[in-house]
Motif scaffolding. Structure first.
Motif, PDB file in Angstrom:
ATOM      1  N   PHE A 310       0.859  -1.186   0.000  1.00 44.54           N
ATOM      2  CA  PHE A 310       0.000   0.000   0.000  1.00 44.54           C
ATOM      3  C   PHE A 310       0.893   1.232   0.000  1.00 44.54           C
ATOM      4  CE2 PHE A 310      -2.700  -3.207   2.049  1.00 44.54           C
ATOM      5  CZ  PHE A 310      -3.866  -3.065   1.325  1.00 44.54           C
ATOM      6  N   THR A 311       0.407   2.307  -0.624  1.00 50.62           N
ATOM      7  CA  THR A 311       1.141   3.569  -0.646  1.00 50.62           C
ATOM      8  C   THR A 311       0.342   4.637   0.091  1.00 50.62           C
ATOM      9  OG1 THR A 311       0.162   4.341  -2.734  1.00 50.62           O
ATOM     10  CG2 THR A 311       2.132   2.950  -2.875  1.00 50.62           C
ATOM     11  N   SER A 312       0.977   5.797   0.285  1.00 47.81           N
ATOM     12  CA  SER A 312       0.345   6.865   1.062  1.00 47.81           C
ATOM     13  C   SER A 312      -0.905   7.419   0.390  1.00 47.81           C
ATOM     14  CB  SER A 312       1.354   8.002   1.288  1.00 47.81           C
ATOM     15  OG  SER A 312       1.825   8.506   0.058  1.00 47.81           O
ATOM     16  N   ARG A 313      -1.089   7.190  -0.885  1.00 48.18           N
ATOM     17  CA  ARG A 313      -2.301   7.651  -1.563  1.00 48.18           C
ATOM     18  C   ARG A 313      -3.515   6.808  -1.188  1.00 48.18           C
ATOM     19  NH1 ARG A 313      -1.619  11.329  -5.399  1.00 48.18           N
ATOM     20  NH2 ARG A 313      -3.620  10.806  -6.328  1.00 48.18           N
ATOM     21  N   GLN A 314      -3.296   5.718  -0.467  1.00 45.95           N
ATOM     22  CA  GLN A 314      -4.398   4.848  -0.041  1.00 45.95           C
ATOM     23  C   GLN A 314      -4.693   4.988   1.450  1.00 45.95           C
ATOM     24  OE1 GLN A 314      -2.103   1.515  -2.068  1.00 45.95           O
ATOM     25  NE2 GLN A 314      -4.190   0.837  -2.491  1.00 45.95           N
ATOM     26  N   PHE A 315      -4.279   6.104   2.027  1.00 48.77           N
ATOM     27  CA  PHE A 315      -4.523   6.343   3.447  1.00 48.77           C
ATOM     28  C   PHE A 315      -6.023   6.437   3.731  1.00 48.77           C
ATOM     29  CE2 PHE A 315      -0.212   8.335   4.620  1.00 48.77           C
ATOM     30  CZ  PHE A 315       0.214   7.124   5.136  1.00 48.77           C
ATOM     31  N   VAL A 316      -6.422   5.900   4.869  1.00 49.56           N
ATOM     32  CA  VAL A 316      -7.784   6.010   5.386  1.00 49.56           C
ATOM     33  C   VAL A 316      -7.686   6.638   6.771  1.00 49.56           C
ATOM     34  CG1 VAL A 316      -9.842   4.749   6.110  1.00 49.56           C
ATOM     35  CG2 VAL A 316      -8.604   4.022   4.067  1.00 49.56           C
ATOM     36  N   GLU A 317      -8.586   7.570   7.075  1.00 46.38           N
ATOM     37  CA  GLU A 317      -8.530   8.264   8.356  1.00 46.38           C
ATOM     38  C   GLU A 317      -9.361   7.513   9.397  1.00 46.38           C
ATOM     39  OE1 GLU A 317      -8.494  12.868   9.968  1.00 46.38           O
ATOM     40  OE2 GLU A 317      -9.615  12.358   8.146  1.00 46.38           O
ATOM     41  N   TYR A 318      -8.760   7.303  10.564  1.00 45.39           N
ATOM     42  CA  TYR A 318      -9.401   6.614  11.678  1.00 45.39           C
ATOM     43  C   TYR A 318      -9.487   7.567  12.860  1.00 45.39           C
ATOM     44  CZ  TYR A 318      -8.460   2.223   9.186  1.00 45.39           C
ATOM     45  OH  TYR A 318      -8.421   1.205   8.257  1.00 45.39           O
ATOM     46  N   ILE A 319     -10.440   7.300  13.732  1.00 49.42           N
ATOM     47  CA  ILE A 319     -10.545   8.006  14.997  1.00 49.42           C
ATOM     48  C   ILE A 319     -10.186   7.037  16.115  1.00 49.42           C
ATOM     49  CG2 ILE A 319     -13.031   7.547  15.212  1.00 49.42           C
ATOM     50  CD1 ILE A 319     -13.226  10.257  16.695  1.00 49.42           C
ATOM     51  N   ARG A 346     -13.208   3.674  11.585  1.00 49.21           N
ATOM     52  CA  ARG A 346     -13.060   4.536  10.416  1.00 49.21           C
ATOM     53  C   ARG A 346     -13.940   5.775  10.558  1.00 49.21           C
ATOM     54  NH1 ARG A 346     -13.531  -0.287   6.024  1.00 49.21           N
ATOM     55  NH2 ARG A 346     -15.348  -0.614   7.341  1.00 49.21           N
ATOM     56  N   LYS A 347     -13.363   6.900  10.190  1.00 47.46           N
ATOM     57  CA  LYS A 347     -14.113   8.148  10.296  1.00 47.46           C
ATOM     58  C   LYS A 347     -15.343   8.140   9.393  1.00 47.46           C
ATOM     59  CE  LYS A 347     -13.494  13.141   9.760  1.00 47.46           C
ATOM     60  NZ  LYS A 347     -12.561  14.228   9.360  1.00 47.46           N
ATOM     61  N   SER A 348     -15.228   7.497   8.256  1.00 48.02           N
ATOM     62  CA  SER A 348     -16.346   7.449   7.315  1.00 48.02           C
ATOM     63  C   SER A 348     -17.486   6.550   7.804  1.00 48.02           C
ATOM     64  CB  SER A 348     -15.861   6.963   5.943  1.00 48.02           C
ATOM     65  OG  SER A 348     -15.277   5.677   6.057  1.00 48.02           O
ATOM     66  N   ASP A 349     -17.218   5.689   8.826  1.00 48.18           N
ATOM     67  CA  ASP A 349     -18.249   4.775   9.328  1.00 48.18           C
ATOM     68  C   ASP A 349     -19.114   5.407  10.401  1.00 48.18           C
ATOM     69  OD1 ASP A 349     -17.398   2.844   7.630  1.00 48.18           O
ATOM     70  OD2 ASP A 349     -16.240   1.717   9.106  1.00 48.18           O
ATOM     71  N   PHE A 350     -18.729   6.566  10.891  1.00 46.96           N
ATOM     72  CA  PHE A 350     -19.506   7.189  11.960  1.00 46.96           C
ATOM     73  C   PHE A 350     -20.906   7.547  11.452  1.00 46.96           C
ATOM     74  CE2 PHE A 350     -17.380   8.560  15.975  1.00 46.96           C
ATOM     75  CZ  PHE A 350     -16.351   7.633  15.892  1.00 46.96           C
ATOM     76  N   GLY A 351     -21.919   7.046  12.171  1.00 42.65           N
ATOM     77  CA  GLY A 351     -23.314   7.271  11.782  1.00 42.65           C
ATOM     78  C   GLY A 351     -23.837   6.266  10.794  1.00 42.65           C
TER      79      GLY A 351
END
Length: 510
Positions: A310-319, A346-351
Motif C-alpha cells: 500500500f502507498t500513502s495515496r491509499q490512506f484512510v482516516e481513523y478516529i 473509520r471516520k467514514s463509518d460514523f453514523g
C-alpha cells in the motif's frame, strides 16, 4: 622588591623640527613629517592602477587565465580576491594592509578597489598610503554560455532521473537537497517530465558528479550510454553525447511493504509486514507489531526488488477510541516509537455502522483517545500481491496505523500563508497538461509541506526560509491555539541577501 615610594623620573619623548617645513614631529628615520615625506616619496609608483578584466554577462563570471571562469557577485569576497590577484606581484613590492570596494554605477563597466599599502622608505621609516585601482570590464561570453547561445539544446550529457510511482513526493524532497548542496548548479537546462526530471549538462564530468550525489541521498541504480555525434579522421577526435539513466527505487516513506521471503530471511526474519520510515541511501524498515527494525541497502534492494503493498495515496482516516500502552519507547533512526493496543474506527463509518477495530500500533507515544490517525484499511481492501501469497497462513490485521492525523485542525488554517517558504529549481514544465494534473501536483506539494511541519527529522537536511509576506494574525493565533505541528522560528533562514530578481529566477514557492 623595590620600594613603592622611590622617586622615578618620568620619561618624555622629545620632538624635533621637520627638515623641510619646520613642524614639530616625533623623531623618525627620515626626520620629515608625513606630508613632506609623501611629497618626496610615492610608494605606489610602479604599481598597477588600471586593469582590464574579461566578464561574462550571461553567467556573471570573470576570466582567470588560462581557461578558468570564476563566478562572483559584485562587492563579494570572491570578486575582491580576484581583483587583488590581477595586480600580479603586488605583495613583493609593498605590504597590503587593507582593501575595499568603492561604489560605482552598475552599468558603468567599472570596478574600483581602494588599497592601503605600507612600505619602508628613507632610513627605515615606514610610510602608509592609499590609492584606487580601476578595473575595466570587457564583456566576453565564456565557452559554456557561447555554446548555449548558439544552440540552447546543445548538451553533452543528460541525466534522466526516474521513479515509477504515482506521486512526486520523492522529487519534492530531492529538489530541496539538490538546492541546498548546489548539486545542479552546472546544469544548463532542467526539464520536468512524467515520473521524473531530466538534467542536461555541458560536461560529462558534471553529469557523473550529479549522479554520484543522487546515489548518496537515495537508493539508486543507473546505467549509461553514449552516441557518436561527429568524428574527425585527421585529428582522430570523437564527439559523443552521453546519457545517464538513473532509477530511484519505488519504495517511499510511509509505504506498507510485504517483504519477499528471501529478503525477510536475510534481515533476520523481519516482518514480513513492515513500514518504510525513512528513505536515504538506505531504506529504514520497521515492524509495527514488534518494533523490530533494520536498514536495507540499495544493493540489497536491487538484488531482489519488490514493490509496496500500500502507498500513502491509499490512506484512510481513523478516529482513536482507546489506547493501552504495551511497551516502553524505542529509539530508531532518530525517531521514537512505542507499542500500544488501540481501539479505532473509520471516520467514514460514523453514523453508518458500528465497526470497531482492535489493532496494535507503534504510535503509542503519540495517540490519545479522540485523536485522528492515518493508516491502511486492510479489512476492506482487496490486495493482489504475489509476495503476500507466498506466506501461507499469514493474516493481516484489520487496520495498520502509520501516522497521526491533524486534518481537523488544519481545516481551520486552510488558505492561510505559512511563515516559511521553499526555493525551487528553475525547470521547464510541460504547459500542455490539463488542469487535473496541475491540481494533483498542487495537492501533493501541499502534503509535502505538511510532512515537513510534522516531521523535524525530514526538514533537518533542507533549508527553509522566512516568508516576508507572512503577517501573523492575533485573532487566528487565539482561535487556533491547538497543538498543530509547525516549524520553529529558529529553524528558518533569513533570506535577506537575495534581491527581487534572484527571487524571480529561483521561483520561490510559498
Amino acid at each position: 622588591m623595590a620600594d613603592s615610594s622611590m622617586f622615578t623620573v618620568p620619561q618624555t619623548i622629545g620632538h624635533i623640527l621637520c627638515c623641510k617645513c619646520g613642524v614639530p614631529i616625533v623623531p623618525n628615520g627620515a626626520n620629515m613629517c608625513v606630508t613632506c615625506l609623501r611629497s618626496e616619496v610615492d610608494i605606489t609608483e610602479g604599481l598597477k592602477k588600471h586593469v582590464i578584466i574579461m566578464h561574462c554577462p550571461e553567467c556573471d563570471s570573470y576570466f582567470e587565465p588560462p581557461r578558468t571562469w570564476i563566478k562572483a557577485q559584485l562587492e563579494s569576497k570572491e570578486l575582491l580576491k580576484f581583483c587583488i590577484g590581477k595586480l600580479g606581484d603586488l605583495t613583493k613590492k609593498v605590504r597590503l594592509v587593507d582593501a575595499s570596494f568603492v561604489w560605482t554605477e552598475p552599468h558603468s563597466k567599472r570596478i574600483k578597489v581602494k588599497l592601503t599599502v605600507q612600505k619602508e622608505v628613507l632610513h627605515g621609516a615606514i610610510l602608509e598610503q592609499s590609492y584606487i585601482v580601476e578595473y575595466v570590464q570587457q564583456d566576453h561570453m565564456c565557452e559554456s554560455c557561447t555554446r548555449i547561445q548558439a544552440n540552447p539544446d546543445q548538451w553533452v550529457a543528460a541525466v534522466q532521473l526516474r521513479q515509477h510511482v504515482s506521486h512526486r513526493r520523492t522529487f519534492f524532497y530531492l529538489e530541496q537537497l539538490i538546492l541546498k548542496h548546489g548539486a545542479a548548479s552546472q546544469a544548463i537546462k532542467i526539464k520536468q517530465v512524467d515520473e521524473g526530471i531530466d538534467f542536461f549538462f555541458a560536461n560529462r564530468s558534471h553529469a557523473m558528479r550529479f549522479v554520484d550525489f543522487v546515489g548518496k541521498v537515495s537508493p539508486l541504480r543507473n546505467r549509461h550510454d553514449k552516441q557518436l555525434v561527429s568524428h574527425d579522421p585527421k585529428s582522430n577526435n570523437y564527439n559523443y553525447k552521453y546519457t545517464f539513466s538513473a532509477e530511484i527505487c519505488p519504495i517511499c516513506r510511509e509505504d506498507l511493504i510485504c517483504l519477499p521471503p528471501k529478503v525477510a530471511a536475510s534481515l533476520g526474519n523481519l516482518g514480513p509486514i513492515v513500514i518504510c520510515t525513512k528513505v536515504m541511501d538506505r531504506i529504514a524498515l520497521l515492524d509495527p507489531f514488534t518494533l523490530r527494525h533494520c536498514f536495507l541497502s540499495a544493493d540489497q534492494y536491487w538484488r531482489v526488488p519488490f514493490k509496496s503493498l500500500f502507498t500513502s495515496r491509499q490512506f484512510v482516516e481513523y478516529i482513536v477510541l482507546d489506547v493501552e500502552p504495551v511497551s516502553n519507547e524505542v529509539d530508531f533512526g532518530g525517531s521514537k516509537y512505542k507499542l500500544a493496543d488501540v481501539q479505532v474506527a473509520r471516520k467514514s463509518d460514523f453514523g453508518r455502522n458500528d465497526n470497531i477495530f482492535y489493532v496494535r500500533t507503534h504510535l503509542g507515544h503519540l495517540l490519545n483517545p479522540g485523536d485522528y490517525a492515518l493508516g491502511y484499511d486492510t479489512y476492506g481492501a482487496n490486495s493482489n500481491d504475489m509476495e503476500l501469497d507466498k506466506y501461507r497462513g499469514l493474516t493481516l490485521p484489520e487496520a495498520i496505523l502509520v501516522k497521526k492525523s491533524y486534518g481537523e485542525k488544519r481545516e481551520k488554517k486552510r488558505g492561510k500563508a505559512r511563515r516559511w517558504k521553499l526555493k525551487s529549481l528553475d525547470m521547464e514544465v510541460d504547459e500542455s497538461k490539463g488542469r487535473s494534473d496541475k491540481d494533483k501536483m498542487a495537492s501533493e506539494y501541499e502534503e509535502f509541506l505538511r510532512d515537513l511541519e510534522e516531521n523535524p527529522e525530514l526538514r533537518f537536511n533542507i533549508s527553509l526560509y522566512r516568508n516576508r509576506e507572512y503577517e501573523p494574525s492575533e485573532i487566528a493565533s487565539m482561535t487556533t491555539g491547538e497543538d498543530l505541528p509547525s516549524v520553529p522560528l529558529e529553524e528558518l533562514l533569513a533570506d535577506l541577501d537575495m534581491s527581487d530578481e534572484e527571487d524571480e529566477e529561483n521561483g520561490m514557492r510559498d
